[in-house]
Scaffold this motif. Structure first.
Motif, short mmCIF file in Angstrom:
data_model
loop_
_atom_site.label_atom_id
_atom_site.label_comp_id
_atom_site.label_asym_id
_atom_site.label_seq_id
_atom_site.Cartn_x
_atom_site.Cartn_y
_atom_site.Cartn_z
N ALA A 191 -1.01 6.56 -19.34
CA ALA A 191 -2.25 6.75 -18.60
C ALA A 191 -2.32 5.80 -17.40
O ALA A 191 -2.78 6.18 -16.31
CB ALA A 191 -3.44 6.51 -19.52
N PHE A 192 -1.87 4.57 -17.61
CA PHE A 192 -1.87 3.58 -16.53
C PHE A 192 -0.93 4.01 -15.41
O PHE A 192 -1.29 3.94 -14.22
CB PHE A 192 -1.46 2.22 -17.06
CG PHE A 192 -1.23 1.20 -15.99
CD1 PHE A 192 -2.28 0.71 -15.22
CD2 PHE A 192 0.06 0.73 -15.73
CE1 PHE A 192 -2.06 -0.22 -14.21
CE2 PHE A 192 0.29 -0.20 -14.73
CZ PHE A 192 -0.78 -0.68 -13.97
N ILE A 193 0.28 4.44 -15.76
CA ILE A 193 1.25 4.86 -14.75
C ILE A 193 0.71 6.01 -13.92
O ILE A 193 0.85 6.06 -12.70
CB ILE A 193 2.59 5.24 -15.41
CG1 ILE A 193 3.27 3.99 -15.99
CG2 ILE A 193 3.51 5.93 -14.42
CD1 ILE A 193 4.47 4.29 -16.85
N ALA A 206 5.20 4.79 -8.67
CA ALA A 206 5.06 4.26 -10.02
C ALA A 206 5.00 2.74 -10.00
O ALA A 206 5.48 2.11 -9.06
CB ALA A 206 6.23 4.73 -10.89
N PRO A 207 4.39 2.13 -11.03
CA PRO A 207 4.28 0.66 -11.06
C PRO A 207 5.61 -0.06 -10.90
O PRO A 207 5.71 -1.05 -10.15
CB PRO A 207 3.64 0.39 -12.42
CG PRO A 207 2.89 1.62 -12.75
CD PRO A 207 3.70 2.74 -12.18
N ARG A 237 -9.41 -1.78 -10.56
CA ARG A 237 -8.40 -1.99 -11.61
C ARG A 237 -6.99 -1.96 -11.03
O ARG A 237 -6.14 -2.79 -11.37
CB ARG A 237 -8.54 -0.92 -12.69
CG ARG A 237 -9.70 -1.12 -13.64
CD ARG A 237 -9.85 0.08 -14.55
NE ARG A 237 -10.73 -0.20 -15.69
CZ ARG A 237 -11.10 0.71 -16.58
NH1 ARG A 237 -10.67 1.96 -16.46
NH2 ARG A 237 -11.88 0.37 -17.59
N MET A 238 -6.71 -1.00 -10.15
CA MET A 238 -5.38 -0.87 -9.59
C MET A 238 -5.05 -2.03 -8.67
O MET A 238 -3.90 -2.48 -8.60
CB MET A 238 -5.24 0.46 -8.83
CG MET A 238 -5.36 1.69 -9.72
SD MET A 238 -4.14 1.74 -11.08
CE MET A 238 -5.18 1.29 -12.48
N ARG A 291 0.04 5.66 -9.97
CA ARG A 291 0.77 6.51 -9.05
C ARG A 291 -0.19 7.22 -8.09
O ARG A 291 0.09 7.35 -6.88
CB ARG A 291 1.60 7.54 -9.81
CG ARG A 291 2.57 8.33 -8.91
CD ARG A 291 3.20 9.47 -9.71
NE ARG A 291 4.04 8.97 -10.78
CZ ARG A 291 5.31 8.62 -10.63
NH1 ARG A 291 5.88 8.70 -9.43
NH2 ARG A 291 6.02 8.20 -11.67
N ARG A 292 -1.33 7.67 -8.61
CA ARG A 292 -2.33 8.31 -7.74
C ARG A 292 -2.84 7.33 -6.70
O ARG A 292 -3.10 7.69 -5.56
CB ARG A 292 -3.50 8.85 -8.57
CG ARG A 292 -3.20 10.14 -9.32
CD ARG A 292 -4.49 10.81 -9.76
NE ARG A 292 -5.25 9.97 -10.66
CZ ARG A 292 -5.17 9.99 -11.98
NH1 ARG A 292 -4.32 10.83 -12.57
NH2 ARG A 292 -5.92 9.20 -12.74
N TRP A 293 -3.01 6.07 -7.10
CA TRP A 293 -3.59 5.06 -6.21
C TRP A 293 -2.57 4.55 -5.19
O TRP A 293 -2.89 4.42 -4.01
CB TRP A 293 -4.10 3.89 -7.06
CG TRP A 293 -4.70 2.76 -6.30
CD1 TRP A 293 -5.94 2.71 -5.72
CD2 TRP A 293 -4.09 1.47 -6.06
NE1 TRP A 293 -6.14 1.47 -5.14
CE2 TRP A 293 -5.03 0.70 -5.33
CE3 TRP A 293 -2.87 0.91 -6.40
CZ2 TRP A 293 -4.77 -0.61 -4.94
CZ3 TRP A 293 -2.60 -0.40 -6.00
CH2 TRP A 293 -3.55 -1.14 -5.28
#
Length: 332
Positions: free
Chosen positions: A290-292, A302-303, A261-262, A296-298
């Protein structure tokens, strides 16, 4: 099914910049190439040559064979494994050449003995690091000229790629980049057709049950997948599916779903016209927050920060070349 999914992964690849070279090397020779953030191509005519990657046995490359280094590993190119290697910069300096990243390189060196016409190339892919296909490719791919999976078009494509880049005619950068895309796809097809084993999600894809789940996950990453729903597609119990998935893919089903997904979202972030919530929903997140958090973890940022960090493809490649070119180093 496997072919369709691989096609989808390959369809996302677009070369950002390319640079090529032609070396005529005679006698005994060997030089060391530094690592680079790009995909390296190697092929030759005339005398065979060797590619030596640390931790691997020296590979003899016969005329017409193709070598692909998907991760740009440091390596040695040599007429024989026992020839002492010199840095590539030294070889270029002896020939009176100061390499430039954005100019194709022609070099002649040595005299006497068999001559190897070595053709080299680097292709830069912006998202190679996060592309799920790249993550499962080995350090070195060797496609033999006599491999049944190789058609005559492969050699034609490679030479067209080399000629287009070396000629530097108007529009050469775009033409060479598109030819590089075709070449890369063809080399991967030949490799996947002849490889005895695969790793990561490619290995999972080849499994009849796990492959069904991966195919659906990749086709519809926006769906609210659970381990239970994926296990049902595979026709397995939840526990058996989870264990088998981790065994083959080397990550959990939900971990793989998140990574995929990311990756899709990172490509969508290039388009400044798309709203963040639209991108989030396209990969299965109902809220920006939730997406941000997941992104960020991935990505480690931030996007919006990621989107701002995406520069012009040529400038990106030029900067990568400059990093490798300190002290007149060249990366071909």
């Amino acid at each position: 099914m496997a072919t369709d999914l691989l096609s989808a992964a390959l369809a996302d690849l677009r070369a950002d910049a390319v640079v090529t070279g032609h070396f005529s090397l005679a006698g005994a020779w060997a030089f060391r190439k530094p690592a680079i953030e790009g995909v390296m191509f190697r092929t030759g005519r005339g005398a065979p040559f060797y590619v030596i990657v640390q931790g691997m046995e020296p590979l003899c490359v016969e005329p017409g064979d193709f070598v692909l280094l998907p991760h740009g590993h440091e390596h040695i190119l040599a007429s024989a494994p026992d020839v002492p290697a010199v840095p590539f910069d030294d070889l270029a300096a002896r020939a009176g050449i100061r390499p430039s990243f954005d100019t194709p390189l022609r070099l002649e060196s040595g005299r006497g003995g068999a001559v190897c016409d070595l053709y080299t190339g680097i292709v830069f892919y912006r998202e190679a690091v996060r592309n799920p296909l790249f993550s499962v490719l080995p350090p070195l791919i060797h496609v033999r000229a006599n491999d049944p999976a190789v058609g005559p078009w492969l050699a034609d494509t490679l030479m067209a790629f080399i000629r287009e880049s070396m000629a530097c005619q108007p529009g050469w950068a775009v033409a060479a980049a598109r030819l590089a895309d075709v070449l890369f796809v063809q080399l991967l097809r030949a490799h996947l057709a002849s490889a005895v084993s695969h790793t990561g999600w490619l290995r999972g894809l080849m499994d009849p049950q796990i492959g069904r789940a991966i195919a659906q996950l990749h086709r519809h990453p926006e769906q609210d997948w659970t381990v239970e729903s994926l296990a049902a597609i595979a026709g397995m119990s939840r526990s058996r599916f989870s264990a088998r998935f981790v065994e083959l893919v080397e990550e959990t089903p939900i971990g793989h779903l998140t990574s995929y997904r990311m990756y899709i979202a990172s490509g969508a972030l290039r388009d400044s016209r798309r709203r963040l919530i639209e991108i989030a929903m396209s990969v299965g997140y109902a809220s920006e927050k939730a997406f941000i958090r997941a992104f960020r973890r991935w990505a480690g940022m931030a996007p919006k920060q990621y989107a701002r960090s995406v520069r012009d493809p040529y400038d990106m490649a030029l900067a990568a070349g400059a990093r490798e070119s300190e002290g007149a180093s060249h990366t071909l």
